[in-house]
Scaffold this motif. Sequence first.
Motif, mmCIF file in Angstrom:
data_model
loop_
_atom_site.group_PDB
_atom_site.id
_atom_site.type_symbol
_atom_site.label_atom_id
_atom_site.label_comp_id
_atom_site.label_asym_id
_atom_site.label_seq_id
_atom_site.Cartn_x
_atom_site.Cartn_y
_atom_site.Cartn_z
ATOM 1 N N GLY A 130 0.408 -1.758 -1.243
ATOM 2 C CA GLY A 130 -1.184 -2.732 -0.284
ATOM 3 C C GLY A 130 -1.912 -1.584 0.755
ATOM 4 N N ARG A 145 -5.215 -0.568 4.280
ATOM 5 C CA ARG A 145 -4.500 -1.552 3.508
ATOM 6 C C ARG A 145 -5.844 -1.765 2.898
ATOM 7 N NH1 ARG A 145 0.664 -2.101 4.500
ATOM 8 N NH2 ARG A 145 0.041 -4.060 3.837
ATOM 9 N N ASN A 147 -5.563 -4.924 2.156
ATOM 10 C CA ASN A 147 -6.384 -6.019 2.757
ATOM 11 C C ASN A 147 -7.547 -6.301 3.617
ATOM 12 O OD1 ASN A 147 -4.711 -5.890 4.820
ATOM 13 N ND2 ASN A 147 -3.610 -7.684 4.991
ATOM 14 N N GLN A 148 -7.798 -4.900 3.849
ATOM 15 C CA GLN A 148 -9.002 -4.502 4.953
ATOM 16 C C GLN A 148 -10.402 -3.689 4.990
ATOM 17 O OE1 GLN A 148 -7.175 -2.189 7.501
ATOM 18 N NE2 GLN A 148 -7.201 -3.590 9.392
#
Length: 152
Positions: A130, A145, A147-148
């Motif tokens: 991740g 991360r 997801n950023q």
Amino acid sequence: MTMRRRTTAALLALSLAFAAAGASAASDFRSLAEPAILYDAPSKQGKPLFVIQRYTPVEMVVNIDRWVKVREPAGSLLWLERRQLSDKRTVIITAARAEIRQKPDTGASVVFEAAKDVVLELGDKPPADGWVGVRHRDGSSGFIRINQVWGL
């Protein structure tokens, strides 16, 4: 089984096979070597829609001669000239504010923070657990991360 059912079953199987192949194919991301005009068609006669900045990551979707259809960070599918692409990999911050940490761990110290739409160079190591390694143009580096960011 009727002919219609066999045809429907065959089409469904074929659709699922294409979907699985597409899902397993890796995205082909590049960055822009220079500011680029994005067009609505693969031609200079197409309508120029807007300019995208140098180093911005784009996803290559279709290649036609000297033109490439790309997905830009906001999600639009547009055309640009292939010569404007670089093999250099970058990502763009999608979170309002992102913390880049010394190690790939939420408990690690923060090296720097970056705001939405900041472009960072992708590190040498592939994403893991991740996290992905990134480097700012000022030389600061760390982990963020996945997801950023967009562009992986």
